[in-house]
Design a protein around this motif. Structure first.
Motif, PDB file in Angstrom:
ATOM      1  N   ALA A  17       0.812  -1.216   0.000  1.00  0.00           N
ATOM      2  CA  ALA A  17       0.000   0.000   0.000  1.00  0.00           C
ATOM      3  C   ALA A  17       0.848   1.269   0.000  1.00  0.00           C
ATOM      4  O   ALA A  17       0.386   2.339  -0.424  1.00  0.00           O
ATOM      5  CB  ALA A  17      -0.929  -0.009   1.213  1.00  0.00           C
ATOM      6  N   ASP A  18       2.091   1.157   0.464  1.00  0.00           N
ATOM      7  CA  ASP A  18       2.985   2.319   0.487  1.00  0.00           C
ATOM      8  C   ASP A  18       3.875   2.387  -0.747  1.00  0.00           C
ATOM      9  O   ASP A  18       4.794   3.212  -0.818  1.00  0.00           O
ATOM     10  CB  ASP A  18       3.877   2.260   1.741  1.00  0.00           C
ATOM     11  N   GLY A  19       3.604   1.493  -1.708  1.00  0.00           N
ATOM     12  CA  GLY A  19       4.403   1.491  -2.928  1.00  0.00           C
ATOM     13  C   GLY A  19       5.783   0.891  -2.740  1.00  0.00           C
ATOM     14  O   GLY A  19       6.719   1.241  -3.470  1.00  0.00           O
ATOM     15  N   LEU A  20       5.906  -0.035  -1.779  1.00  0.00           N
ATOM     16  CA  LEU A  20       7.203  -0.630  -1.462  1.00  0.00           C
ATOM     17  C   LEU A  20       7.164  -2.150  -1.622  1.00  0.00           C
ATOM     18  O   LEU A  20       6.091  -2.763  -1.602  1.00  0.00           O
ATOM     19  CB  LEU A  20       7.602  -0.299  -0.015  1.00  0.00           C
ATOM     20  N   SER A  57      14.565   4.448   2.167  1.00  0.00           N
ATOM     21  CA  SER A  57      14.559   4.567   3.615  1.00  0.00           C
ATOM     22  C   SER A  57      13.185   5.011   4.091  1.00  0.00           C
ATOM     23  O   SER A  57      12.736   6.112   3.748  1.00  0.00           O
ATOM     24  CB  SER A  57      15.622   5.574   4.077  1.00  0.00           C
ATOM     25  N   ARG A  58      12.530   4.172   4.856  1.00  0.00           N
ATOM     26  CA  ARG A  58      11.195   4.522   5.361  1.00  0.00           C
ATOM     27  C   ARG A  58      11.288   5.587   6.447  1.00  0.00           C
ATOM     28  O   ARG A  58      10.361   6.379   6.614  1.00  0.00           O
ATOM     29  CB  ARG A  58      10.495   3.278   5.908  1.00  0.00           C
ATOM     30  N   SER A  59      12.407   5.622   7.181  1.00  0.00           N
ATOM     31  CA  SER A  59      12.547   6.626   8.246  1.00  0.00           C
ATOM     32  C   SER A  59      12.872   8.001   7.682  1.00  0.00           C
ATOM     33  O   SER A  59      12.337   9.012   8.146  1.00  0.00           O
ATOM     34  CB  SER A  59      13.629   6.197   9.241  1.00  0.00           C
ATOM     35  N   ARG A  60      13.740   8.039   6.669  1.00  0.00           N
ATOM     36  CA  ARG A  60      14.136   9.327   6.087  1.00  0.00           C
ATOM     37  C   ARG A  60      13.273   9.721   4.899  1.00  0.00           C
ATOM     38  O   ARG A  60      13.359  10.851   4.417  1.00  0.00           O
ATOM     39  CB  ARG A  60      15.602   9.271   5.643  1.00  0.00           C
ATOM     40  N   GLN A  61      12.477   8.759   4.413  1.00  0.00           N
ATOM     41  CA  GLN A  61      11.652   9.006   3.221  1.00  0.00           C
ATOM     42  C   GLN A  61      12.518   9.500   2.063  1.00  0.00           C
ATOM     43  O   GLN A  61      12.237  10.521   1.427  1.00  0.00           O
ATOM     44  CB  GLN A  61      10.540  10.021   3.530  1.00  0.00           C
ATOM     45  N   ALA A  62      13.583   8.718   1.814  1.00  0.00           N
ATOM     46  CA  ALA A  62      14.517   9.101   0.751  1.00  0.00           C
ATOM     47  C   ALA A  62      15.234   7.856   0.239  1.00  0.00           C
ATOM     48  O   ALA A  62      15.322   6.835   0.923  1.00  0.00           O
ATOM     49  CB  ALA A  62      15.536  10.106   1.279  1.00  0.00           C
ATOM     50  N   LEU A  63      15.747   7.969  -0.993  1.00  0.00           N
ATOM     51  CA  LEU A  63      16.566   6.895  -1.539  1.00  0.00           C
ATOM     52  C   LEU A  63      17.899   6.825  -0.804  1.00  0.00           C
ATOM     53  O   LEU A  63      18.422   7.852  -0.361  1.00  0.00           O
ATOM     54  CB  LEU A  63      16.854   7.148  -3.032  1.00  0.00           C
ATOM     55  N   TRP A  64      18.459   5.640  -0.674  1.00  0.00           N
ATOM     56  CA  TRP A  64      19.814   5.498  -0.157  1.00  0.00           C
ATOM     57  C   TRP A  64      20.524   4.350  -0.852  1.00  0.00           C
ATOM     58  O   TRP A  64      19.969   3.294  -1.056  1.00  0.00           O
ATOM     59  CB  TRP A  64      19.845   5.311   1.358  1.00  0.00           C
ATOM     60  N   ARG A  65      21.716   4.645  -1.280  1.00  0.00           N
ATOM     61  CA  ARG A  65      22.545   3.617  -1.919  1.00  0.00           C
ATOM     62  C   ARG A  65      23.362   2.937  -0.827  1.00  0.00           C
ATOM     63  O   ARG A  65      24.050   3.587  -0.046  1.00  0.00           O
ATOM     64  CB  ARG A  65      23.481   4.229  -2.963  1.00  0.00           C
TER      65      ARG A  65
END
Length: 230
Positions: A17-20, A57-65
């Motif tokens: 539901a969160d697109g993950l 990253s669900r906590s930062r709401q950002a991509l991370w490599r």
């Protein structure tokens, strides 16, 4: 791979539901499960485009490599989707430890005992990992008590002579077409090859990583790439 092909891959994933979607990272050399993280469509696309493990990253709401701060990057070998379409499996070459704690894998806590979860040394990812670890420990052993220590203390020439002898015995076993001797001689050859790697401060994982990099590449093309220029 063109954008239209990425779209087809993305459409086959059953996003939550969160697109993950959960993505499991597995060491392509040893088979050891390293970690679980999450991907959205952007992270999956980035991973496919540059071959580096990239997550959401669900906590930062950002991509991370993976490795962007630690240097412990993940190089993608191949990517698989499970039968239900809701979990990804990434086979990777992991640089350094996979866990942010410094552990080789995130799964280092054992079944709970009286005092809760117990910290355990991760089991070796394969019998080859286990054997190489034993060979490394034998460096400090008494040569009078350890065959491996005898070889390592005997020097490079002695080790390489054994590799040559075992290679010859393997060839002869193959010529005789007897399966049990072939398997036994192959084991002896691999064992002494790993001793030679240990003497050179190399690990069998270094060899397996090279093989993993070649996966999906034509053997003829790979051999041509290594051929010295005239």
């Amino acid at each position: 791979m063109g954008d239209n092909q990425y779209n087809a891959l993305l459409a086959a994933v059953r996003w939550n539901a969160d697109g993950l979607v959960p993505a499991i990272a597995q060491d392509a050399r040893s088979g050891r499960v390293l970690m679980l993280a999450w991907m959205n469509a952007e992270a999956l696309t980035a991973t496919l485009q540059d071959g580096m493990g990239t997550y959401w990253s669900r906590s930062r709401q950002a991509l991370w490599r993976k490795g962007e701060s630690s240097g412990h990057f993940q190089h993608l070998v191949d990517l698989r989707l499970d039968c239900d379409g809701d979990t990804l499996l990434m086979r990777v070459i992991q640089e350094g430890p996979a866990c942010h704690t410094g552990e080789a894998t995130c799964f280092f806590q054992g079944a709970p005992g009286a005092e809760g979860w117990q910290h355990l040394t991760p089991p070796p990812g394969s019998i080859l990992d286990s054997l190489q670890s034993t060979l490394h420990q034998r460096r400090q052993a008494d040569p009078g008590q350890s065959y491996v220590a005898q070889l390592l203390h005997g020097g490079q020439d002695r080790i390489l002579k054994k590799v040559g002898e075992e290679a010859t015995e393997f060839v002869l076993a193959c010529k005789n077409h007897e399966k049990k001797p072939i398997i036994a001689e192959a084991a002896d050859l691999l064992f002494h090859l790993m001793v030679a790697l240990e003497e050179q401060d190399l690990h069998i994982d270094d060899v397996l990583a090279e093989l993993a990099k070649r996966e999906g590449i034509s053997g003829l093309d790979e051999k041509a790439a290594r051929r010295p220029l005239a």
